[in-house]
Design an enzyme around this catalytic site. Structure first.
Site, PDB file in Angstrom:
ATOM      1  N   ARG A  57       0.854  -1.197   0.000  1.00 36.80           N
ATOM      2  CA  ARG A  57       0.000   0.000   0.000  1.00 36.80           C
ATOM      3  C   ARG A  57       0.884   1.238   0.000  1.00 36.80           C
ATOM      4  O   ARG A  57       0.631   2.213  -0.700  1.00 36.80           O
ATOM      5  CB  ARG A  57      -0.967   0.014   1.196  1.00 36.80           C
ATOM      6  CG  ARG A  57      -1.680   1.363   1.340  1.00 36.80           C
ATOM      7  CD  ARG A  57      -2.886   1.377   2.267  1.00 36.80           C
ATOM      8  NE  ARG A  57      -2.789   0.527   3.412  1.00 36.80           N
ATOM      9  CZ  ARG A  57      -2.004   0.759   4.481  1.00 36.80           C
ATOM     10  NH1 ARG A  57      -1.238   1.839   4.536  1.00 36.80           N
ATOM     11  NH2 ARG A  57      -1.974  -0.100   5.482  1.00 36.80           N
ATOM     12  N   TYR A 110     -16.954  16.537 -15.455  1.00 35.69           N
ATOM     13  CA  TYR A 110     -17.387  15.158 -15.324  1.00 35.69           C
ATOM     14  C   TYR A 110     -18.385  15.060 -14.162  1.00 35.69           C
ATOM     15  O   TYR A 110     -18.133  15.598 -13.065  1.00 35.69           O
ATOM     16  CB  TYR A 110     -16.167  14.269 -15.078  1.00 35.69           C
ATOM     17  CG  TYR A 110     -16.546  12.870 -14.713  1.00 35.69           C
ATOM     18  CD1 TYR A 110     -17.361  12.108 -15.545  1.00 35.69           C
ATOM     19  CD2 TYR A 110     -16.127  12.296 -13.522  1.00 35.69           C
ATOM     20  CE1 TYR A 110     -17.742  10.826 -15.209  1.00 35.69           C
ATOM     21  CE2 TYR A 110     -16.500  11.008 -13.178  1.00 35.69           C
ATOM     22  CZ  TYR A 110     -17.312  10.285 -14.020  1.00 35.69           C
ATOM     23  OH  TYR A 110     -17.691   9.021 -13.678  1.00 35.69           O
ATOM     24  N   ASP A 182      -7.884  19.080 -14.289  1.00 37.31           N
ATOM     25  CA  ASP A 182      -8.164  17.715 -14.724  1.00 37.31           C
ATOM     26  C   ASP A 182      -7.753  17.643 -16.197  1.00 37.31           C
ATOM     27  O   ASP A 182      -8.393  18.233 -17.071  1.00 37.31           O
ATOM     28  CB  ASP A 182      -9.662  17.416 -14.535  1.00 37.31           C
ATOM     29  CG  ASP A 182     -10.009  15.967 -14.871  1.00 37.31           C
ATOM     30  OD1 ASP A 182      -9.294  15.369 -15.708  1.00 37.31           O
ATOM     31  OD2 ASP A 182     -10.992  15.445 -14.319  1.00 37.31           O
ATOM     32  N   LYS A 207      -8.712   6.548 -19.113  1.00 40.05           N
ATOM     33  CA  LYS A 207      -9.027   7.082 -20.427  1.00 40.05           C
ATOM     34  C   LYS A 207      -7.799   7.002 -21.354  1.00 40.05           C
ATOM     35  O   LYS A 207      -7.335   5.936 -21.638  1.00 40.05           O
ATOM     36  CB  LYS A 207      -9.558   8.512 -20.267  1.00 40.05           C
ATOM     37  CG  LYS A 207     -10.642   8.627 -19.167  1.00 40.05           C
ATOM     38  CD  LYS A 207     -11.872   7.848 -19.506  1.00 40.05           C
ATOM     39  CE  LYS A 207     -12.891   7.586 -18.411  1.00 40.05           C
ATOM     40  NZ  LYS A 207     -12.914   8.274 -17.188  1.00 40.05           N
TER      41      LYS A 207
END
Ligand code: PLP
Length: 387
Positions: A57, A110, A182, A207
Site C-alpha cells: 500500500r 465530469y 483535470d 481514459k
C-alpha cells in the site's frame, strides 16, 4: 524521484513516455518493469529494507515505475497512482481541505467530480460554488476568502469547453488558492498544465493514458516536493492505491500515448467537419473548429485538439438516443479515450448525476470518443446512425 526527474528533463515527450520509470529490472534485466504482484517484503533484521519497500500500500515497484513515469510525462516532480480517477480526486480533497474551506468548480465537468463535491465533500463541511471557468472574471467573482482550490477541466466533459489555464492560474495565485487541472481529455501529450501555472494535475488514467478500455486508474502530479509528500502521506493513509497489474497496464498504454493521440486528433477533426455540414446536426462542440469559442486558447495551450467530439441533433432527446442506439462501429458505452470508438448519451448516462444542477447537459447531446480505427469506417457508421 529527483534523479529520475533530471535524467529525463531534457528528453522529448515520446522518449519520456517510453523510458521514464522503465529502468531495467535489477534482478533479470527485463526491459519493462515486471508486475510485482506482492503485498510485503522480507526484511533483513527488523527495519532492514532491501530495496526500500516495506508493504505494497505504501509503495510497490511496479507502481513506483508508473509514478516516476507520470511525473516525467507532466514535467512534474511527483506522480501518484490511484485505484481510479475519483480516488485520486478524493485523496486531493481530503489532503488539502478542512471544514469551512471553499472550492470553485466548473459549470461543465465530469458528473462524478460534481457528485464528489456536492454529495460527499459538502457533508464534511466543504463549500463549493460553480463558475464558468472559460471566463477568468467568472472564476474571480466566485472566489471567497475561504477558497482553497480552483478546479478546472479543459477540455471539459462533455461540452468541450476550454479554460485558459495560465489566466486562471493568475486568479488562483491572487486568491492564495491552488489551481487543479483535470487533464484527462487532453492527456499530457497535448497539454502540460503545470508548465502553464497549475499546481496539481488530475487524471482519470482509465481514459487516454491506459488507452485500451481495460483498466481503471487515477493520478495526481505536482511539481512541489512538499505538496507531493503531503499527498503521498494521504495516499498511504487512505489507501486507494493502484495495484501492480493495473499500474503495469497503464505503463504499457502510455508508451503509445503520443502516436495514439496524433491519430485521435486527426480522426476527430475529420468527424467534426462532417458533423458541421450534416443537416440533422444542430451544433458541434470541438475545440479544433475555428468558430469554437475556446479555439484560440486551445490552439495556444494544446498541441492538438483531442479525440472527443460532442454534438446536438434535430429532434430532441429521443433523436439523440436513437443515434446512439443505431451506431455499430461506435460502441454504445460510457468512458472514453480507448483505441475503439465509443458513443453515448451524456444526459442519461455519464452525466445523469448532474440532472437538475447548474451542470445539467442538453438532452439532445451525443458524445463521441473517436477511436483510432480507419476514419472512413467511422464516418460511414455515423452517417448511417444519423439516418
Ligand atoms: N475526470 C474526468 C474528466 C472523467 O471523464 C472521469 C471519468 O469519466 C473522471 C475524472 C473520473 O475517473 P474514474 O472513472 O477513473 O474514477
Amino acid at each position: 524521484m529527483s534523479d529520475e526527474h533530471q535524467q529525463h528533463a531534457h528528453q522529448s515527450f515520446e522518449t519520456r513516455a517510453i523510458h521514464a520509470g522503465n529502468t531495467a529490472d535489477p534482478l533479470t534485466g527485463a526491459v519493462v518493469p515486471p508486475i510485482y504482484q506482492v503485498s510485503t517484503y522480507k526484511q533483513d533484521g527488523v527495519g532492514g529494507l532491501r530495496g526500500g519497500y516495506e508493504y505494497s500500500r505504501s509503495a510497490n515497484p511496479t507502481r513506483t515505475a508508473l509514478e516516476e513515469n507520470l511525473a516525467a510525462l507532466e514535467s512534474g516532480r511527483r506522480g501518484l497512482a490511484f485505484a481510479s480517477g475519483l480516488a485520486a480526486e478524493d485523496c486531493l480533497l481530503r489532503a488539502l481541505l478542512v471544514p469551512g474551506d471553499h472550492v470553485v468548480i466548473p459549470n461543465d465537468a465530469y458528473g462524478g467530480t460534481f457528485r464528489l463535491f456536492a454529495k460527499v465533500a459538502e457533508r464534511w463541511g466543504v463549500a463549493w460554488s460553480v463558475a464558468d471557468t472559460s471566463d477568468p472574471a467568472s472564476v474571480r467573482a466566485a472566489v471567497t476568502p475561504r477558497t482553497k482550490l480552483i478546479w478546472v477541466e479543459t477540455p471539459s466533459n462533455p461540452l468541450l469547453g476550454i479554460t485558459d489555464i495560465a489566466a486562471v492560474s493568475e486568479v488562483a495565485r491572487a486568491a492564495g488558492a491552488r489551481l487543479v487541472v483535470d487533464n484527462t481529455f487532453a492527456s499530457p501529450y497535448l497539454q502540460q498544465p503545470l508548465a502553464l501555472g497549475a499546481d496539481i494535475v488530475v487524471h482519470s488514467m482509465t481514459k487516454y493514458m491506459g488507452g485500451h478500455s481495460d483498466v481503471v486508474g487515477g493520478a495526481l502530479v505536482v511539481n512541489d516536493d512538499a505538496l507531493g509528500e503531503e499527498l503521498a502521506f494521504h495516499q498511504n493513509a487512505m489507501g486507494a492505491v493502484a495495484g501492480p497489474f493495473d499500474s503495469w497496464l497503464v505503463l504499457r498504454g502510455i508508451k503509445t500515448l503520443a502516436v495514439r493521440m496524433d491519430r485521435h486528433n486527426l480522426n476527430a477533426g475529420r468527424i467534426a467537419e462532417m458533423l458541421v455540414s450534416h443537416p440533422k446536426v444542430t451544433q458541434v462542440y470541438y475545440p479544433g473548429l475555428p468558430d469554437h469559442p475556446g479555439h484560440e486558447v486551445a490552439a495556444k495551450q494544446m498541441r492538438g485538439f483531442g479525440g472527443m467530439v460532442s454534438f446536438r441533433v434535430e429532434g430532441g432527446e429521443e433523436a439523440a438516443v436513437e443515434v446512439c442506439n443505431r451506431a455499430r462501429l461506435f460502441t454504445l458505452g460510457e468512458s472514453l479515450g480507448g483505441v475503439e470508438s465509443l458513443i453515448e448519451h451524456p444526459g442519461r448516462m455519464t452525466h445523469a448525476s448532474v440532472a437538475g444542477s447548474a451542470l445539467e447537459v442538453p438532452a439532445d447531446l451525443v458524445r463521441l470518443s473517436v477511436g483510432i480505427e480507419a476514419v472512413d469506417d467511422q464516418l460511414a457508421d455515423l452517417t448511417r446512425a444519423l439516418g
